[in-house]
Design a protein around this motif. Structure first.
Motif, PDB file in Angstrom:
ATOM      1  N   GLN A 148       0.818  -1.215   0.000  1.00 63.15           N
ATOM      2  CA  GLN A 148       0.000   0.000   0.000  1.00 63.15           C
ATOM      3  C   GLN A 148       0.853   1.267   0.000  1.00 63.15           C
ATOM      4  N   HIS A 149       2.028   1.220   0.624  1.00 65.89           N
ATOM      5  CA  HIS A 149       2.882   2.404   0.686  1.00 65.89           C
ATOM      6  C   HIS A 149       3.406   2.791  -0.689  1.00 65.89           C
ATOM      7  N   GLU A 150       3.717   1.794  -1.496  1.00 70.75           N
ATOM      8  CA  GLU A 150       4.287   2.046  -2.827  1.00 70.75           C
ATOM      9  C   GLU A 150       3.207   2.202  -3.900  1.00 70.75           C
ATOM     10  N   SER A 151       1.924   2.245  -3.501  1.00 71.75           N
ATOM     11  CA  SER A 151       0.852   2.369  -4.487  1.00 71.75           C
ATOM     12  C   SER A 151      -0.087   3.527  -4.153  1.00 71.75           C
ATOM     13  N   PHE A 152      -1.146   3.264  -3.365  1.00 69.84           N
ATOM     14  CA  PHE A 152      -2.201   4.265  -3.212  1.00 69.84           C
ATOM     15  C   PHE A 152      -2.308   4.856  -1.802  1.00 69.84           C
ATOM     16  N   ASP A 153      -1.390   4.495  -0.919  1.00 68.26           N
ATOM     17  CA  ASP A 153      -1.410   5.055   0.437  1.00 68.26           C
ATOM     18  C   ASP A 153       0.006   5.363   0.905  1.00 68.26           C
ATOM     19  N   PRO A 154       0.709   6.268   0.205  1.00 69.07           N
ATOM     20  CA  PRO A 154       2.091   6.584   0.596  1.00 69.07           C
ATOM     21  C   PRO A 154       2.125   7.342   1.920  1.00 69.07           C
ATOM     22  N   LYS A 155       3.230   7.222   2.603  1.00 68.55           N
ATOM     23  CA  LYS A 155       3.416   7.898   3.888  1.00 68.55           C
ATOM     24  C   LYS A 155       4.691   8.737   3.840  1.00 68.55           C
ATOM     25  N   PRO A 156       4.669   9.854   3.104  1.00 62.49           N
ATOM     26  CA  PRO A 156       5.907  10.613   2.873  1.00 62.49           C
ATOM     27  C   PRO A 156       6.503  11.240   4.124  1.00 62.49           C
ATOM     28  N   GLU A 157       5.699  11.391   5.181  1.00 64.07           N
ATOM     29  CA  GLU A 157       6.224  12.023   6.392  1.00 64.07           C
ATOM     30  C   GLU A 157       6.680  11.009   7.436  1.00 64.07           C
TER      31      GLU A 157
END
Length: 447
Positions: free
Chosen positions: A61-70
């Motif tokens: 999910q992080h590398e697709s539609f729910d990234p967590k840049p912070e």
């Protein structure tokens, strides 16, 4: 009983054989094992078809539609973000999909049950976890059973095959199982195997066989054979004859007439990393998705397409770089194409994976199985466009709001198709089984 590959070949049962019809008849054996109990029939379905693009193995999910840049780097991973045309963010791996975000819905708070590939895939395709007592039918089989055919084509088709962990028709008749292509539309000499009259059998010879069979059946009728059984056999052979001789049916599975612009739209030439031969190779997803669109355009109710291998325990970055460019173009291409053709309103496009990946990257630069929170994408069919539904916590590990159990999403998709997911079917003739147990309609997902 002969195997499916032998049964489907035209003429394999002898001079009077049309054995694609034999396959339909053999598939239907066991059809008396269930019957319907009372249940309301929904009116005015918003959608007529479903295209399910399944990404087996667990898409991160992080590398697709729910990234967590912070988040710290061990959670957010190696990729940045791209802004969507609605002002939200996706992973930078999905720039083309971000450009059509106003036409799709992303659910960031999906909740599964067990982080095991076989169990979770079965759950995804059926709505139930496996038991030793009852085998449950796939969603495509339920759709086939409840809604039947629209036109000449089978109601349920798998491209290229039925997923090995996805189960089958369960306690329903196997006649509701998927018609499997057993062929890759991206191959140079692509042809649906055993879906045409063999070259050695001329049309005249084929028609003679059909006429001879009709003479034999008339003779059986004159001997007062069971008319119900004979009428059923007639129907199976008529299905087979139609599929083997109809130009319209054959064309739905082909790529003939598609423009170069369409192939480019779906990303036919998009590549990932170099293969073992040190060359770049297109992934073939574009052609699969074009055939899926052609099938729903021709009346197929449920199409599954499988793509990729997403079990990224090691080097999740590499797997994404290799597989996501083609996926990005295929998603945006199909949504755009359906919209242009006026099919998006009546077609649900559903991008699935059996679970997500762990919030924290492991010591081999990969992510492990994670079912407690992950993402799915839905477009068309009355789902609210431009919506981000639900949210995960700061590291993408747990739902922060509006958690969506898989059963609720499946219930909602059934509802859009006009199927009451609370309806009960009788397994083994005596045991009532809900289509989806304890599912709820997610009105917030609908427009």
């Amino acid at each position: 009983m002969m195997n499916r590959r032998a049964a489907i070949q035209a003429g394999v049962c002898g001079g009077l054989g049309l054995s694609l019809g034999d396959m339909f008849r053999l598939q239907s054996q066991g059809g008396d094992a269930f019957s319907m109990t009372q249940g309301k029939t929904l009116k005015d379905p918003k959608a007529l078809s479903v295209i399910q693009l399944h990404l087996g193995g667990g898409v991160p999910q992080h590398e697709s539609f729910d990234p967590k840049p912070e988040s710290p780097v061990e959670y957010r991973g190696a990729f940045g973000v791209t802004k969507t045309n609605t002002g939200e963010i996706f992973s930078e791996n999905f720039p083309a999909t971000a450009a059509v975000a106003d036409k799709l819905t992303v659910i960031r708070s999906m909740v599964g049950k067990i982080p095991d590939h076989a169990t979770a895939t079965y759950h995804l395709f059926t709505g139930y976890t496996p038991t030793a007592v009852i085998d449950f039918p796939q969603m495509g089989a339920i759709v086939s059973h409840e809604l039947g055919k629209r036109g000449e084509l089978p109601p349920y088709v798998a491209i290229p095959n039925n997923h090995s962990f996805a189960g089958g028709t369960g306690f329903l008749s196997s006649t509701h199982g998927p018609f499997e292509l057993n062929a890759d539309p991206a191959e140079r000499n692509y042809k649906v195997k055993d879906f045409s009259i063999p070259e050695r059998v001329s049309m005249q010879r084929f028609d003679r066989r059909k006429t001879a069979r009709e003479i034999v059946e008339q003779k059986i009728r004159s001997l007062e054979a069971d008319p119900t059984t004979l009428d059923t056999m007639d129907d199976f052979y008529q299905q087979a004859y139609t599929l083997l001789t109809s130009q319209e049916s054959q064309a739905a599975f082909a790529l003939d007439g598609e423009t170069e612009e369409t192939f480019e739209l779906y990303g036919r030439d998009v590549v990932g990393l170099k293969g073992p031969d040190n060359r770049f190779h297109p992934k073939g997803l574009a052609e699969k998705m074009i055939v899926a669109r052609r099938l729903v355009e021709s009346g197929v109710r449920f199409v599954t397409v499988t793509y990729g291998s997403w079990d990224s325990h090691v080097d999740v970055q590499r797997d994404c770089l290799d597989q996501m460019p083609a996926l990005d173009h295929a998603i945006s291409g199909l949504i755009t194409d359906l919209d242009r053709r006026g099919l998006l309103d009546t077609t649900i496009f559903w991008v699935t994976s059996e679970f997500g990946r762990t919030p924290k990257i492991n010591n081999t630069s990969g992510r492990d199985h994670w079912a407690r929170n992950y993402s799915m994408l839905v477009a068309g069919g009355g789902f609210s466009p431009g919506l981000i539904y639900g949210a995960s916590d700061s590291i993408g590990g747990e739902p922060a709001r509006d958690a969506v159990p898989l059963e609720n999403l499946m219930h909602t998709i059934y509802h859009q198709l006009g199927i009451d997911a609370n309806k009960e079917l009788l397994a083994f003739g005596t045991r009532p089984i809900e289509i989806i147990k304890d599912g709820k309609l997610l009105k917030g997902l609908l427009s």
